[in-house]
Design a protein around this motif. Structure first.
Motif, PDB file in Angstrom:
ATOM      1  N   ALA A 126      13.828  28.279 -26.676  1.00 49.89           N
ATOM      2  CA  ALA A 126      14.218  26.956 -27.159  1.00 49.89           C
ATOM      3  C   ALA A 126      13.118  25.976 -26.786  1.00 49.89           C
ATOM      4  N   SER A 127      12.576  25.284 -27.781  1.00 52.14           N
ATOM      5  CA  SER A 127      11.467  24.363 -27.553  1.00 52.14           C
ATOM      6  C   SER A 127      11.777  23.005 -28.164  1.00 52.14           C
ATOM      7  N   ASN A 128      11.256  21.955 -27.554  1.00 50.46           N
ATOM      8  CA  ASN A 128      11.435  20.623 -28.133  1.00 50.46           C
ATOM      9  C   ASN A 128      10.515  20.394 -29.329  1.00 50.46           C
ATOM     10  N   ILE A 129       9.615  21.356 -29.587  1.00 49.10           N
ATOM     11  CA  ILE A 129       8.815  21.359 -30.819  1.00 49.10           C
ATOM     12  C   ILE A 129       9.308  22.554 -31.628  1.00 49.10           C
ATOM     13  N   GLY A 130      10.012  22.265 -32.700  1.00 49.41           N
ATOM     14  CA  GLY A 130      10.784  23.269 -33.421  1.00 49.41           C
ATOM     15  C   GLY A 130      10.018  24.509 -33.839  1.00 49.41           C
ATOM     16  N   ILE A 131       8.749  24.382 -34.159  1.00 48.55           N
ATOM     17  CA  ILE A 131       7.997  25.531 -34.668  1.00 48.55           C
ATOM     18  C   ILE A 131       7.861  26.637 -33.623  1.00 48.55           C
ATOM     19  N   TYR A 132       8.045  26.288 -32.341  1.00 43.49           N
ATOM     20  CA  TYR A 132       7.934  27.286 -31.273  1.00 43.49           C
ATOM     21  C   TYR A 132       9.278  27.906 -30.903  1.00 43.49           C
ATOM     22  N   SER A 133      10.352  27.496 -31.544  1.00 46.37           N
ATOM     23  CA  SER A 133      11.674  28.052 -31.245  1.00 46.37           C
ATOM     24  C   SER A 133      11.895  29.333 -32.056  1.00 46.37           C
ATOM     25  N   ILE A 191      -4.140  22.940 -27.992  1.00 49.40           N
ATOM     26  CA  ILE A 191      -3.547  21.754 -28.597  1.00 49.40           C
ATOM     27  C   ILE A 191      -2.399  21.213 -27.737  1.00 49.40           C
ATOM     28  N   ASP A 192      -1.716  22.106 -26.991  1.00 52.01           N
ATOM     29  CA  ASP A 192      -0.624  21.666 -26.113  1.00 52.01           C
ATOM     30  C   ASP A 192      -1.081  21.515 -24.659  1.00 52.01           C
ATOM     31  N   GLY A 193      -2.314  21.890 -24.365  1.00 52.26           N
ATOM     32  CA  GLY A 193      -2.839  21.722 -23.021  1.00 52.26           C
ATOM     33  C   GLY A 193      -2.459  22.840 -22.068  1.00 52.26           C
ATOM     34  N   SER A 194      -2.601  22.564 -20.784  1.00 51.90           N
ATOM     35  CA  SER A 194      -2.249  23.533 -19.749  1.00 51.90           C
ATOM     36  C   SER A 194      -0.732  23.642 -19.621  1.00 51.90           C
ATOM     37  N   LYS A 195      -0.307  24.656 -18.891  1.00 45.43           N
ATOM     38  CA  LYS A 195       1.131  24.932 -18.789  1.00 45.43           C
ATOM     39  C   LYS A 195       1.492  25.243 -17.336  1.00 45.43           C
ATOM     40  N   ASN A 196       2.562  24.646 -16.864  1.00 45.59           N
ATOM     41  CA  ASN A 196       3.186  25.033 -15.601  1.00 45.59           C
ATOM     42  C   ASN A 196       4.499  25.735 -15.920  1.00 45.59           C
ATOM     43  N   PHE A 197       4.766  26.839 -15.265  1.00 48.05           N
ATOM     44  CA  PHE A 197       6.002  27.564 -15.569  1.00 48.05           C
ATOM     45  C   PHE A 197       6.585  28.159 -14.305  1.00 48.05           C
ATOM     46  N   ASN A 198       7.874  28.425 -14.360  1.00 50.56           N
ATOM     47  CA  ASN A 198       8.572  29.123 -13.280  1.00 50.56           C
ATOM     48  C   ASN A 198       9.741  29.874 -13.880  1.00 50.56           C
ATOM     49  N   GLN A 228       5.031  16.015 -25.730  1.00 54.03           N
ATOM     50  CA  GLN A 228       4.603  17.109 -24.860  1.00 54.03           C
ATOM     51  C   GLN A 228       5.595  18.257 -24.975  1.00 54.03           C
ATOM     52  N   ARG A 229       5.072  19.421 -25.162  1.00 56.07           N
ATOM     53  CA  ARG A 229       5.906  20.596 -25.394  1.00 56.07           C
ATOM     54  C   ARG A 229       6.550  21.088 -24.092  1.00 56.07           C
TER      55      ARG A 229
END
Length: 476
Positions: A454-461, A378-385, A422-423
């Motif tokens: 900390a997420s800009n979509i509260g349910i993931y915080s 639902i949030d798609g692919s993810k890039n992280f570092n 976008q998350r």
């Protein structure tokens, strides 16, 4: 007439005396330079010498030990017996393939300072390279009696295991461990600490299921693992290893976890290089039910500039698939690349390591739902570092402390249809622990782990505090 003659004679004598004084002063100046000039010259020489030592140290760190040795070797007659010079000379000799020369430098240090863990560690490594395993073993075991860090202890154990294999003629070697633990987890389900969440798509608050609200509990756990390695030659080998970890909560049984991981591969170990290629597999269970599987591969390269400085690079690709059909929209392929550095301080008591990593989680599901019309998460692919720093230090010969901190940033590719954005997440974690080794095979560890997402979509915080006590028994 007599008066004029006497006056002339007096003037001549005074001139001779003055001229002789001036000549003496000039000779004295040439024979003995002013003290200030001597100090300036000595300071310049000292600065040049210190600069040369610093240059040699940097060359050794960067893997140019042969160049460092060429710089230092001409000064050996003048500066042998100085601990810093001998240590750098010995390390440069050792890392440039001259272990016989290295032993001479380290012997000079140990004659003056027999409790130098760094010099004794290098001496042990020199004997190891010379093939003198009895003396290498004795030196490594002596270092273990010093107040050294957990990382140094681990490095020495690898050398000792290899020496045991060579002395016994064994081609195979086995090791393992068993852990028993108990602890308290403030957030067993990594969830938000509120019962309602605002959903932008419907412009209203909705009530969350109790399983999606932060819940704490106490737990007990078991962990065990083993590894077998087989030598196929002086530098080439194969290995297989497995781990199993279980955590059971007192009340929140639906969040009990069971993790099983296995890996196998080949190793190539040369003087300063270590390459390992592995196939990975794992299974994760939640609440007593099969939850997900993982399969992939990993390549790891370690370059040992010296026992004090090691560079580590790895790449890993893993496919994660979920057992429940309803969860399979979340299947993903993870790719991680990392570069790290380990530094052991000269006293051998402390180590610091750090690594930087970056990666992706590719959205691979083809399942179509009303929220994912093109398939995938639902949030798609993810890039992280992220970055992680760890510090360890031995406090006594049986106790040590460690501290680790990490920060990760993750950005997703799709606009979430429920929250209309976008998350992006920011994850921070901290681990602090104290180890007491009352025996070389037994360890008692108290550990604190804290994380905050900390997420800009509260349910993931969420935030989480986990405090545990672990007893570990190693088998060799």
């Amino acid at each position: 007439m007599l008066k004029q003659y006497a006056k002339l004679t007096t003037c001549l004598l005074a001139g001779l005396i003055l001229a002789s004084n001036r000549a003496y002063a000039q000779e004295s100046a040439q024979a003995s330079p002013p003290h200030s000039k001597t100090l300036i010259t000595q300071t310049l020489e000292n600065n040049a010498y210190e600069k040369l030592l610093g240059q040699a140290e940097n060359l050794i760190r960067k893997g140019n030990a042969a160049v460092a040795y060429a710089l230092l070797e001409p000064l050996e007659f003048e500066h042998s017996g100085e601990e810093r010079f001998d240590y750098l000379l010995g390390t440069a000799a050792l890392d440039s393939g001259k272990p016989d020369k290295a032993t001479l430098a380290f012997e000079r240090i140990l004659m003056i300072n027999p409790y130098s863990a760094a010099a004794r560690m290098e001496m042990a490594r020199a004997y190891y390279q010379l093939g003198d395993m009895p003396r290498a073993k004795a030196e490594f075991e002596t270092v273990l009696k010093f107040n050294v860090s957990v990382e140094v202890n681990s490095i020495i154990q690898k050398y000792l295991d290899d020496i045991v294999q060579q002395e016994s003629g064994k081609l195979s070697f086995m090791s393992g461990y068993l852990e028993v633990m108990t602890g308290s987890d403030s957030n067993v389900n990594n969830s938000i600490n509120q019962s309602q969440i605002f959903v932008d798509a419907v412009t209203a608050y909705i009530n969350l299921d109790p399983t999606s609200i932060k819940t704490g509990d106490q737990y007990t756990g078991l962990a065990a693992g083993g590894k077998i390695s087989h030598r196929l030659g002086p530098t080439f080998g194969m290995y297989a290893a497995a781990d199993i970890k279980q955590r059971n909560y007192f009340l929140q049984k639906s969040f009990n976890t069971l993790t099983m991981d296995a890996r196998a591969g080949m190793t190539l170990k040369m003087k300063t290089e270590h390459l390992q290629l592995s196939a990975l597999g794992g299974q994760y269970s939640l609440g007593g039910a099969h939850y997900s599987d993982a399969a992939g591969f990993k390549g790891e390269w370690l370059h040992e500039f010296s026992p004090s400085n090691q560079l580590n690079l790895f790449t890993q690709q893993t496919r994660y698939t979920f057992a429940d059909v309803a969860m399979q929209t979340n299947n993903f392929m993870q790719q991680v690349n990392s570069a790290g550095w380990i530094h052991v301080y000269a006293d051998g008591k402390s180590t610091i390591s750090g690594n930087f990593y970056l990666g992706t989680e590719q959205d691979i599901s083809t399942i179509v739902t009303s929220y994912t019309p093109t398939g995938g998460r639902i949030d798609g692919s993810k890039n992280f570092n992220g970055v992680r720093v760890n510090w360890q230090s031995a406090i006594t010969d049986k106790t040590s402390l460690s501290l680790g901190v990490g920060q990760q940033t993750g950005n997703y590719s799709k606009t979430n249809p429920l929250f209309l954005r976008q998350r992006n997440d920011r994850l921070f974690d901290l681990t602090a622990s104290a180890d007491w080794r009352w025996d070389k095979l037994w360890t008692l560890r108290s550990q604190l782990y804290y994380s905050k997402n900390a997420s800009n979509i509260g349910i993931y915080s969420y935030d989480k505090l986990d405090i545990s006590l672990i007893v570990r028994r190693n088998f060799r």
